[in-house]
Design a protein around this motif. Structure first.
Motif, PDB file in Angstrom:
ATOM      1  N   PHE A   1       0.838  -1.206   0.000  1.00  0.00           N
ATOM      2  CA  PHE A   1       0.000   0.000   0.000  1.00  0.00           C
ATOM      3  C   PHE A   1       0.871   1.254   0.000  1.00  0.00           C
ATOM      4  O   PHE A   1       2.079   1.200   0.246  1.00  0.00           O
ATOM      5  N   SER A   2       0.257   2.394  -0.290  1.00  0.00           N
ATOM      6  CA  SER A   2       0.948   3.683  -0.145  1.00  0.00           C
ATOM      7  C   SER A   2       0.036   4.624   0.630  1.00  0.00           C
ATOM      8  O   SER A   2      -1.184   4.463   0.629  1.00  0.00           O
ATOM      9  N   ASP A   3       0.638   5.604   1.291  1.00  0.00           N
ATOM     10  CA  ASP A   3      -0.095   6.513   2.171  1.00  0.00           C
ATOM     11  C   ASP A   3       0.575   7.880   2.051  1.00  0.00           C
ATOM     12  O   ASP A   3       1.720   8.045   2.429  1.00  0.00           O
ATOM     13  N   VAL A   4      -0.146   8.857   1.478  1.00  0.00           N
ATOM     14  CA  VAL A   4       0.472  10.155   1.206  1.00  0.00           C
ATOM     15  C   VAL A   4      -0.504  11.295   1.491  1.00  0.00           C
ATOM     16  O   VAL A   4      -1.712  11.138   1.330  1.00  0.00           O
ATOM     17  N   GLY A   5       0.014  12.422   1.941  1.00  0.00           N
ATOM     18  CA  GLY A   5      -0.813  13.616   2.160  1.00  0.00           C
ATOM     19  C   GLY A   5      -1.430  13.667   3.545  1.00  0.00           C
ATOM     20  O   GLY A   5      -1.319  12.739   4.341  1.00  0.00           O
ATOM     21  N   LYS A   6      -2.106  14.806   3.801  1.00  0.00           N
ATOM     22  CA  LYS A   6      -2.771  15.019   5.097  1.00  0.00           C
ATOM     23  C   LYS A   6      -4.174  15.540   4.860  1.00  0.00           C
ATOM     24  O   LYS A   6      -4.434  16.196   3.868  1.00  0.00           O
ATOM     25  N   GLY A   7      -5.050  15.256   5.838  1.00  0.00           N
ATOM     26  CA  GLY A   7      -6.431  15.735   5.721  1.00  0.00           C
ATOM     27  C   GLY A   7      -7.403  14.580   5.758  1.00  0.00           C
ATOM     28  O   GLY A   7      -7.116  13.527   6.333  1.00  0.00           O
TER      29      GLY A   7
ATOM     30  N   ARG B   1      -5.486  13.018   2.749  1.00  0.00           N
ATOM     31  CA  ARG B   1      -4.603  11.871   2.961  1.00  0.00           C
ATOM     32  C   ARG B   1      -5.093  10.762   2.034  1.00  0.00           C
ATOM     33  O   ARG B   1      -6.238  10.313   2.146  1.00  0.00           O
ATOM     34  N   VAL B   2      -4.263  10.346   1.104  1.00  0.00           N
ATOM     35  CA  VAL B   2      -4.692   9.375   0.089  1.00  0.00           C
ATOM     36  C   VAL B   2      -3.970   8.040   0.289  1.00  0.00           C
ATOM     37  O   VAL B   2      -2.739   7.977   0.295  1.00  0.00           O
ATOM     38  N   VAL B   3      -4.761   6.999   0.455  1.00  0.00           N
ATOM     39  CA  VAL B   3      -4.225   5.647   0.640  1.00  0.00           C
ATOM     40  C   VAL B   3      -4.588   4.810  -0.582  1.00  0.00           C
ATOM     41  O   VAL B   3      -5.746   4.778  -0.998  1.00  0.00           O
ATOM     42  N   THR B   4      -3.592   4.167  -1.191  1.00  0.00           N
ATOM     43  CA  THR B   4      -3.864   3.229  -2.286  1.00  0.00           C
ATOM     44  C   THR B   4      -3.353   1.857  -1.857  1.00  0.00           C
ATOM     45  O   THR B   4      -2.322   1.752  -1.202  1.00  0.00           O
ATOM     46  N   ILE B   5      -4.089   0.820  -2.214  1.00  0.00           N
ATOM     47  CA  ILE B   5      -3.763  -0.539  -1.754  1.00  0.00           C
ATOM     48  C   ILE B   5      -3.833  -1.503  -2.929  1.00  0.00           C
ATOM     49  O   ILE B   5      -4.768  -1.450  -3.730  1.00  0.00           O
ATOM     50  N   ASP B   6      -2.832  -2.381  -3.041  1.00  0.00           N
ATOM     51  CA  ASP B   6      -2.881  -3.455  -4.039  1.00  0.00           C
ATOM     52  C   ASP B   6      -3.746  -4.587  -3.489  1.00  0.00           C
ATOM     53  O   ASP B   6      -3.454  -5.140  -2.421  1.00  0.00           O
ATOM     54  N   LEU B   7      -4.790  -4.930  -4.208  1.00  0.00           N
ATOM     55  CA  LEU B   7      -5.643  -6.049  -3.803  1.00  0.00           C
ATOM     56  C   LEU B   7      -4.857  -7.358  -3.849  1.00  0.00           C
ATOM     57  O   LEU B   7      -3.860  -7.470  -4.578  1.00  0.00           O
ATOM     58  N   LEU B   8      -5.313  -8.357  -3.104  1.00  0.00           N
ATOM     59  CA  LEU B   8      -4.682  -9.685  -3.129  1.00  0.00           C
ATOM     60  C   LEU B   8      -4.502 -10.159  -4.573  1.00  0.00           C
ATOM     61  O   LEU B   8      -5.409 -10.031  -5.389  1.00  0.00           O
TER      62      LEU B   8
END
Length: 262
Positions: A15-21, A49-56
């Motif tokens: 996953f990635s996690d970037v930004g605030k709010g 705050r944007v979170v992107t996740i790779d599905l299984l």
């Protein structure tokens, strides 16, 4: 952007996690991975705050057995969100990501500020589509590259196949990196999923459907009926099933407005 990982049931989830709010969780579709959001994430993470996740079984996340049910996909996403200690968030799910978002919302309604189905639906597969998925899982084992290429290109409206040739090719290269097990496990999970329109009907969080007028997978009339039945706002874009490529600027505008609305 540096990808991070957690372990879920002995499988690695990336996953990635970037930004605030306000937290906005972006969930990609079948044969995609979190790179599908690469041109959208910078625009949204200026104020959120944007979170992107790779599905299984997609991107850099591992497979976990031979059927990835929508419930299992959702549990893996929940594990990441728990790890990030997110108490409230907005979900945006593209296609398969929309089915997963609905399951997440079903499990955690009080945590959801908003839910956007992007080129997605709360309806289950038609019988015809179930048969197609079953056949695809048989054929994919001997003809992976051609099957992926064909099914992927068919997601775009005819005119856009020429207009966005470079972008389509880049996305196709990502799709071809999906392991066969990942393809089959997700396809079976989608085939056996149940209707989840009750999630839209019974909850008071903000809801949005973004649909392509020329989507070859989701019939426009059906999407309209779904929006009406579930009392969900609907936004129309001019392309096919891949709005993040075919209607990128309009999509960013619609997502920003929805985030603000939530």
């Amino acid at each position: 952007m540096m990808q991070k990982t957690i372990t879920f049931k002995n499988a690695k989830i990336s996953f990635s996690d970037v930004g605030k709010g306000t937290a906005v969780v972006l969930i990609h579709g079948f044969l995609e991975n979190s790179t599908m959001w690469n041109t959208i994430k910078p625009k949204l993470s200026k104020r959120n705050r944007v979170v992107t996740i790779d599905l299984l079984g997609h991107g850099k996340s591992d497979c976990l057995g031979y059927v990835h049910t929508i419930e299992l996909f959702s549990e893996a996403i929940e594990a990441v969100l728990k790890h990030l200690k997110l108490r409230k968030y907005i979900l945006v799910g593209h296609s398969l990501g929309g089915y997963v978002s609905l399951q997440l919302a079903k499990n955690n309604p009080s945590k959801i500020k908003g839910l956007c189905l992007l080129n997605s639906t709360s309806n289950e597969d038609s019988e015809e589509r179930k048969k197609l998925r079953f056949r695809a899982n048989k054929m994919i084992q001997s003809n992976f590259t051609n099957m992926v290429r064909m099914s992927f290109v068919n997601l775009f409206s005819e005119a856009n196949r020429k207009t966005f040739k470079t972008e389509i090719n880049a996305a196709l290269q990502e799709a071809l990196q999906t392991p066969i097990q990942g393809y089959m496990a997700a396809n079976e999970g989608m085939r056996i999923r149940k209707n989840s329109s009750a999630v839209l009907v019974e909850n008071s969080f903000k809801k949005l459907i973004i649909t392509g007028k020329k989507d070859p997978v989701l019939d426009l009339e059906t999407s309209l009926q779904e929006a009406k039945k579930t009392n969900t706002k609907i936004v129309f874009l001019n392309g096919g099933h891949m709005s993040h490529i075919e209607n990128k600027e309009e999509l960013i505008t619609a997502l920003k407005a929805f985030i603000k609305f939530c």
